[in-house]
Design an enzyme around this catalytic site. Sequence first.
Site, short mmCIF file in Angstrom:
data_model
loop_
_atom_site.label_atom_id
_atom_site.label_comp_id
_atom_site.label_asym_id
_atom_site.label_seq_id
_atom_site.Cartn_x
_atom_site.Cartn_y
_atom_site.Cartn_z
N LEU A 110 11.12 -48.41 0.36
CA LEU A 110 11.53 -49.68 -0.25
C LEU A 110 10.77 -50.84 0.37
O LEU A 110 10.49 -50.84 1.58
CB LEU A 110 13.03 -49.90 -0.06
CG LEU A 110 13.96 -48.82 -0.61
CD1 LEU A 110 15.39 -49.34 -0.64
CD2 LEU A 110 13.54 -48.36 -2.00
N GLY A 155 12.34 -44.58 1.45
CA GLY A 155 12.36 -44.49 -0.01
C GLY A 155 11.25 -43.61 -0.57
O GLY A 155 11.40 -43.03 -1.65
N ASN A 179 14.07 -42.45 7.64
CA ASN A 179 14.07 -43.10 8.96
C ASN A 179 14.89 -44.39 9.00
O ASN A 179 14.71 -45.21 9.89
CB ASN A 179 12.62 -43.40 9.38
CG ASN A 179 11.93 -44.36 8.42
OD1 ASN A 179 12.15 -44.30 7.22
ND2 ASN A 179 11.11 -45.25 8.93
N GLU A 180 15.80 -44.54 8.02
CA GLU A 180 16.52 -45.82 7.89
C GLU A 180 17.15 -46.32 9.19
O GLU A 180 17.09 -47.51 9.50
CB GLU A 180 17.62 -45.71 6.81
CG GLU A 180 17.13 -45.85 5.38
CD GLU A 180 16.44 -44.60 4.84
OE1 GLU A 180 16.30 -43.62 5.60
OE2 GLU A 180 16.04 -44.60 3.67
N1 CO8 Z 1 7.82 -52.87 2.88
C1 CO8 Z 1 7.07 -53.99 2.90
N2 CO8 Z 1 5.91 -54.08 3.56
C2 CO8 Z 1 5.48 -52.99 4.23
C3 CO8 Z 1 6.21 -51.79 4.22
C4 CO8 Z 1 7.44 -51.75 3.51
N3 CO8 Z 1 8.22 -50.66 3.45
N4 CO8 Z 1 5.53 -50.87 4.97
C5 CO8 Z 1 4.42 -51.49 5.41
N5 CO8 Z 1 4.37 -52.76 4.95
C6 CO8 Z 1 3.30 -53.75 5.17
C7 CO8 Z 1 3.00 -53.98 6.64
O1 CO8 Z 1 3.87 -54.91 7.22
C8 CO8 Z 1 1.57 -54.48 6.56
O2 CO8 Z 1 1.62 -55.83 6.13
P1 CO8 Z 1 0.48 -56.90 6.58
O3 CO8 Z 1 -0.82 -56.34 6.06
O4 CO8 Z 1 0.89 -58.17 5.92
O5 CO8 Z 1 0.54 -56.96 8.08
C9 CO8 Z 1 0.99 -53.67 5.41
O6 CO8 Z 1 2.10 -53.22 4.63
C10 CO8 Z 1 0.20 -52.46 5.87
O7 CO8 Z 1 1.01 -51.70 6.75
P2 CO8 Z 1 0.41 -50.86 7.97
O8 CO8 Z 1 -0.69 -51.64 8.63
O9 CO8 Z 1 1.55 -50.43 8.83
O10 CO8 Z 1 -0.25 -49.62 7.18
P3 CO8 Z 1 -0.63 -48.18 7.77
O11 CO8 Z 1 -1.49 -47.56 6.74
O12 CO8 Z 1 -1.10 -48.28 9.17
O13 CO8 Z 1 0.78 -47.39 7.83
C11 CO8 Z 1 2.92 -46.73 6.93
C12 CO8 Z 1 1.45 -47.07 6.64
C13 CO8 Z 1 2.99 -45.44 7.76
C14 CO8 Z 1 3.64 -46.54 5.62
C15 CO8 Z 1 3.53 -47.89 7.76
O14 CO8 Z 1 3.23 -49.12 7.11
C16 CO8 Z 1 5.03 -47.81 7.93
O15 CO8 Z 1 5.53 -47.01 8.71
N6 CO8 Z 1 5.75 -48.68 7.20
C17 CO8 Z 1 7.19 -48.77 7.30
C18 CO8 Z 1 7.84 -47.75 6.45
C19 CO8 Z 1 9.34 -47.85 6.52
O16 CO8 Z 1 9.94 -47.80 7.59
N7 CO8 Z 1 9.96 -48.00 5.37
C20 CO8 Z 1 11.38 -48.11 5.28
C21 CO8 Z 1 11.76 -48.99 4.13
S1 CO8 Z 1 13.51 -48.95 3.91
C22 CO8 Z 1 13.80 -47.78 2.70
O17 CO8 Z 1 12.91 -47.30 2.06
C23 CO8 Z 1 15.21 -47.31 2.42
C24 CO8 Z 1 16.19 -48.36 2.61
C25 CO8 Z 1 17.58 -47.95 2.27
C26 CO8 Z 1 18.49 -49.15 2.34
C27 CO8 Z 1 19.85 -48.85 2.75
C28 CO8 Z 1 20.60 -50.10 3.18
C29 CO8 Z 1 22.06 -50.00 3.03
#
Ligand code: CO8
Length: 304
Positions: A110, A155, A179-180
């Site tokens: 997400l 997500g 990994n939430e």
């Molecule tokens: N949302 C928004 N922006 C993101 C996300 C995301 N999920 N993931 C990465 N970005 C952004 C980064 O901040 C970065 O932004 P900027 O260029 O402005 O600095 C850009 O995307 C590139 O990211 P990376 O440099 O980290 O890219 P890599 O290729 O090195 O890594 C990964 C890619 C492995 C995907 C890494 O970005 C990562 O681990 N991201 C986080 C993923 C994550 O933890 N997602 C969880 C989202 S929550 C969800 O899906 C379920 C929620 C359920 C809600 C329940 C509530 C009740």
Amino acid sequence: MALRNALRNSAKYGFSGLLPQLSSSGHGRVCVSPFLLSQRRNNSTSSKIKVDFDSSTGVAVMRMQSPPVNSLSLDFLTEFSISLEKLEMDKSCRGLIITSSLPKVFSAGLDIMEMYAKSPESCGVFWKAVQEMWLKLYGSNMVTIAAINGSSPAGGCLMSLGCDYRIMAENPRYSIGLNETQLGIVAPFWFKDTMVNTVGHRTTEMALELGLLYSAPEALKIGLVDRLVPEDQVLTTATETMAKWLAIPDHARQITKSMMRKPTIDKLMSNREADIHNFVSFITKDSIQKSLRMYLEMLKKRKG
Ligand code: CO8
């Protein structure tokens, strides 16, 4: 006939794969309608998802192409659900392969920016779109295969789990999991149920409490994915696997799938509004917003 089908499908799904087909048809001069040209332009600039449907096999390939990380924003989710619905309504489409056009990432899950510093109304609309994506995918009549050619946290993992079969690239840098808790948030019951249905209760319990992200071999070991292949074979393996699944008569497979998944789907269907309400009141809490901010900062720092 093939061309007529290709034209029909191009108009229906907004495909961008048709033009190369036309120009290589060996007819010297090819007339392409302005409509198709504008379709192609739209696809190349604004579309977050590209769908290629092969009417000879009945299989569509959906490529997620929303840089930098295919995060599931409201726009992305809306486009995803519309594309899926169009394919679902087309009886000639029997199988769907979902993959990423981006290097290294299947989907980052997400879009955190949709949950951070947003109004309760926006959060509610966003969550409804998340529900919609999952309901459509998990309940799809098509055979669905996730061709996971990059990392797939949260997500992104849910989207993979929504498919019938998961093939992952055996790249040690890629990980997958719900990994939430690492973000200080909680995977809702239907995320949890989808994972329980795939890997069982105990493994899910530990995975969700610790917010575990699994490497590709670990994911295979616990059954979170079904097969690992070298990265350049993910899509071809998905296509071969699809052919095996499509050899089963649709009606028998669909009824079986529904028997397995309907109770989980019904549980959300009968609690949709309450689930939205829970999400909104949880995500807008100050303490949760603080956790999200810290996580975003961590992502930025890690990059630097
Ligand atoms: N949302 C928004 N922006 C993101 C996300 C995301 N999920 N993931 C990465 N970005 C952004 C980064 O901040 C970065 O932004 P900027 O260029 O402005 O600095 C850009 O995307 C590139 O990211 P990376 O440099 O980290 O890219 P890599 O290729 O090195 O890594 C990964 C890619 C492995 C995907 C890494 O970005 C990562 O681990 N991201 C986080 C993923 C994550 O933890 N997602 C969880 C989202 S929550 C969800 O899906 C379920 C929620 C359920 C809600 C329940 C509530 C009740």
